[in-house]
Design a protein around this motif. Sequence first.
Motif, mmCIF file in Angstrom:
data_model
loop_
_atom_site.group_PDB
_atom_site.id
_atom_site.type_symbol
_atom_site.label_atom_id
_atom_site.label_comp_id
_atom_site.label_asym_id
_atom_site.label_seq_id
_atom_site.Cartn_x
_atom_site.Cartn_y
_atom_site.Cartn_z
ATOM 1 N N ASP A 1 38.740 27.504 42.877
ATOM 2 C CA ASP A 1 38.358 28.816 42.358
ATOM 3 C C ASP A 1 36.965 29.212 42.848
ATOM 4 O O ASP A 1 36.726 30.358 43.236
ATOM 5 N N TRP A 2 36.042 28.245 42.846
ATOM 6 C CA TRP A 2 34.693 28.527 43.361
ATOM 7 C C TRP A 2 34.737 28.890 44.847
ATOM 8 O O TRP A 2 34.027 29.788 45.313
ATOM 9 N N ARG B 1 42.866 34.308 42.915
ATOM 10 C CA ARG B 1 42.086 33.901 41.736
ATOM 11 C C ARG B 1 42.701 34.421 40.441
ATOM 12 O O ARG B 1 42.729 33.702 39.431
ATOM 13 N N ASP B 2 43.170 35.677 40.442
ATOM 14 C CA ASP B 2 43.682 36.235 39.179
ATOM 15 C C ASP B 2 45.179 36.004 38.992
ATOM 16 O O ASP B 2 45.753 36.400 37.978
ATOM 17 N N THR C 1 39.506 24.284 39.389
ATOM 18 C CA THR C 1 38.117 24.726 39.230
ATOM 19 C C THR C 1 37.369 24.819 40.551
ATOM 20 O O THR C 1 36.704 25.824 40.846
ATOM 21 N N ALA D 1 29.786 34.865 35.669
ATOM 22 C CA ALA D 1 30.984 34.664 34.855
ATOM 23 C C ALA D 1 31.656 33.336 35.175
ATOM 24 O O ALA D 1 32.113 32.613 34.272
ATOM 25 N N ALA D 2 31.706 32.982 36.448
ATOM 26 C CA ALA D 2 32.301 31.707 36.835
ATOM 27 C C ALA D 2 31.466 30.534 36.332
ATOM 28 O O ALA D 2 32.006 29.508 35.881
ATOM 29 N N GLY E 1 29.390 23.002 38.898
ATOM 30 C CA GLY E 1 29.382 24.451 38.764
ATOM 31 C C GLY E 1 28.035 25.050 39.129
ATOM 32 O O GLY E 1 27.967 26.106 39.778
ATOM 33 N N ALA F 1 29.600 30.518 33.656
ATOM 34 C CA ALA F 1 29.790 30.406 32.206
ATOM 35 C C ALA F 1 31.036 29.590 31.881
ATOM 36 O O ALA F 1 31.076 28.863 30.879
ATOM 37 N N LYS F 2 32.047 29.670 32.734
ATOM 38 C CA LYS F 2 33.274 28.899 32.532
ATOM 39 C C LYS F 2 33.121 27.453 32.990
ATOM 40 O O LYS F 2 33.848 26.578 32.540
ATOM 41 N N ASP F 3 32.179 27.198 33.890
ATOM 42 C CA ASP F 3 32.039 25.866 34.488
ATOM 43 C C ASP F 3 30.564 25.502 34.585
ATOM 44 O O ASP F 3 30.025 25.290 35.671
ATOM 45 N N ASN F 4 29.899 25.433 33.421
ATOM 46 C CA ASN F 4 28.476 25.116 33.421
ATOM 47 C C ASN F 4 28.286 23.600 33.457
ATOM 48 O O ASN F 4 27.858 22.957 32.512
#
Length: 845
Positions: A685-686, A669-670, A682, A705-706, A715, A708-711
């Motif tokens: 990543d989930w 992921r990082d 995306t 946090a995830a 997501g 917030a990036k993919d609302n």
Amino acid sequence: MPGENLTRVEAQQRKALVDVASYAIDLDLTTGDEVFRSTTTVTFTAEPGASTFIDALTRTVHSVTLNGAALDPAVVSDGVRIQLDGLAAENTLTVVADAEYTNTGEGLHRFVDPVDGEVYLYSQFEVPDSRRVFAVFEQPDLKATFQFTVTAPAGWQVVSNSTTPEPVITGDTGTWRFAPTPVLSSYVTALIAGPYAVVTDTLTSRDGRVIPLGIFSRKSLSQYLDADYIFEKTRQGFAYFEEKFNYPYPFDKYDQLFVPEFNAGAMENAGAVTFTETYVFRSKVTDAIKERRVVTILHELAHMWFGDLVTMKWWNDLWLNESFAEWASTIATAEATEWTEAWATFQAMEKSWAYRQDQLPSTHPVVATINDLEDVQVNFDGITYAKGGSVLKQLAAWVGIDAFFAGVGAYFAKNAYGNTELADLLGELETTSGRDLGEWSKLWLETAGVNTLRPEIETDAEGRITSFAVLQSAASDYPTIRPHRLAIGFYELDGGALRRVHRLELDIAGERTEVAELVGLRKPALVLLNDDDLAYAKIRLDDDSLAVAIEHLADIADPLARAIVWGAVWDATRDAEASASDYVALVLGNIARETESTTIRLSLTQLATTARMYVAPARRDETIREVGDALWALAQGAESGSDAQFQFVKFFAGLASTPEHGAILAALRDGSTSLPGLEIDTDLDWELLEGMVLTGLAGETEIEAALAKDNTANGQQAAARARATIPTVESKLAAFASLVDSDKLPNLIVRATTMGFLHTNDPSVLQATVEPYFASLTTLWTTRSYAIASSVIGGLYAAPLASPELVAASRAWLDANPEPPALRRMVIESLAGVERALRVQARDA
């Protein structure tokens, strides 16, 4: 739910009294967020003086006018039905009501896009949900024309079965007056409305008409829509079906709409097919999903003829509707598109689904007894779709493919815009093939259960066959022995590959069929019954062939033959004839060289089931860890950017079980760890995050946090699933309560939550939910819509426990609750899965 039921007897009585001519339906979609105004005018004939009812699921009925006389809504309507007494020979009925939007994927579903706040609507009417939108005689054999008038925001797209007209605009509001449809059953009418993005094109039908085409998606997803490819598959399907059916496309236009929060894969509304948004690929997907989308596109297109043009009289022939589309879409995919190995996919997916369903206590004949709407709802199953499609493949082999298509074409021509029964199709096939199908139909369609076929082979000292027989057996509960049209393949090693060197196609019948044609031939390395997968039956290999198949599974050159062997070994494992641990070793030892995406996907899915539920409990933790280690090694060794690499990573995330696994997922992921050609987009990543949650390396903070990036809708569903995956008793109880204590969550959040709830390597965290689960069943069934009740009831059953205690609790509930049958069936099927797991565990021990 029980008050909304309709029995077959009631439908037959109503059909005897009523014949419907037309509906004029006026819908005002500008009346707020909860309800819309529905005005329906129906013209119909009836037996003078008769009484009947019309279906209307409403919040409020404002007025009912029958033949000019006002009826008191408080007297004639109960919110489900409107009673109609003293009918005339010719009748006009007008009902004005407020109907409710849903968030369950039934009736008229309302969705607000979290990305931009836009509102999207779509209808889903099969089985009995057009009555949630307009007053209707809700049964498939009361066909009529439907004329829709829709008032909606002026900037929206509004789509129905007829070609979309130019709206009349008044300020911010538009009114669309559609032309009447051809004669249709109510369940295939449709309304889709909202600020959908649209791409248009045309094609020319075989009769010279220009057919407008449209592909629709939400604005926030439209950048991902590969419309050109979808148009290409649509054209290929049109050309194939129009030629093979010898009947031109029966409607004026063809729109395909990808809609949010859809419960199924797609729905065959006439000229306005709705699809799940899963088929709009915002991230990388497997080749298996790409192929499945093509099959789904062609499945729905086949329904334009089989289902929409010609419709079953009652839902007992639902199987024929769905099975035909399943079979037709597979042969069209194989013969008209680049997905030429579609029959291997059918063997891997549909056949395994059918065999699994057909061995449950709830199995039923292909032609099922459908007493009421609740029976229909639970019969959208592996018998209706997959076994039925398999049986039609067998029927096509039995009568010959040319005779089969000729009979189907004659059936469409004779019954266009009407209603039929199974005998109508079989009669045409008997005419074109010259074969009597009465006994075939009785044995294949009116009895349940799957047969098992085994070879019995004797050879001389030189390895030549002196006797070859096919043995057929049946389960004791369903002892029918059937006729089969099948092929027997001989395979030999050739340059490191197992290739077919001989093939014999024949009819078999009875418990033993001697095959004299194979006597005198040298016994090959591998003998494969049901080569080319013509028959519907479980197969077993002789001992020598099984040893060769296990050693050389990846060397079998033909993908369909390989899929048959994969399936045979899986069947033997599920039947506790082979060790679950051996199945784990077989998959891990051969999957790296498998080339068919669906076979990889299904084998890895079955591997996960085996590791978590089928190996002996004493070896479970060790097996899950070994499988996780192996999947990561397979991912590292796979070809850069390949479908196999992608699937190995996805399944590694799903089966992660140790801190080391979690650390690898975090590094992916990082970006501190990478694999050549693998993009962490995306959706992947989930999945990596969910694997970290599963190992305890991530939790609520990382999920937020995830999100917030993919609302987005995707997501939000992924976040719900990840939250429910948190491996603690408290998390599982919270997920349970979110679904049982409230009915506010939309359908796909419900589904995502249940998937996370069951995602666990330590099933003991589910133990605390067992007692409240059984305590809540009756309330869930009686207070939720069918779509939500079935998702919650199926998705909160703690199957991973696979324990005698869960068996006892299930049996206690069944003993105490003799009704309702549809709810009992769900519990019975779940219980059967656990009992099978215990048998397989005992064999593995």
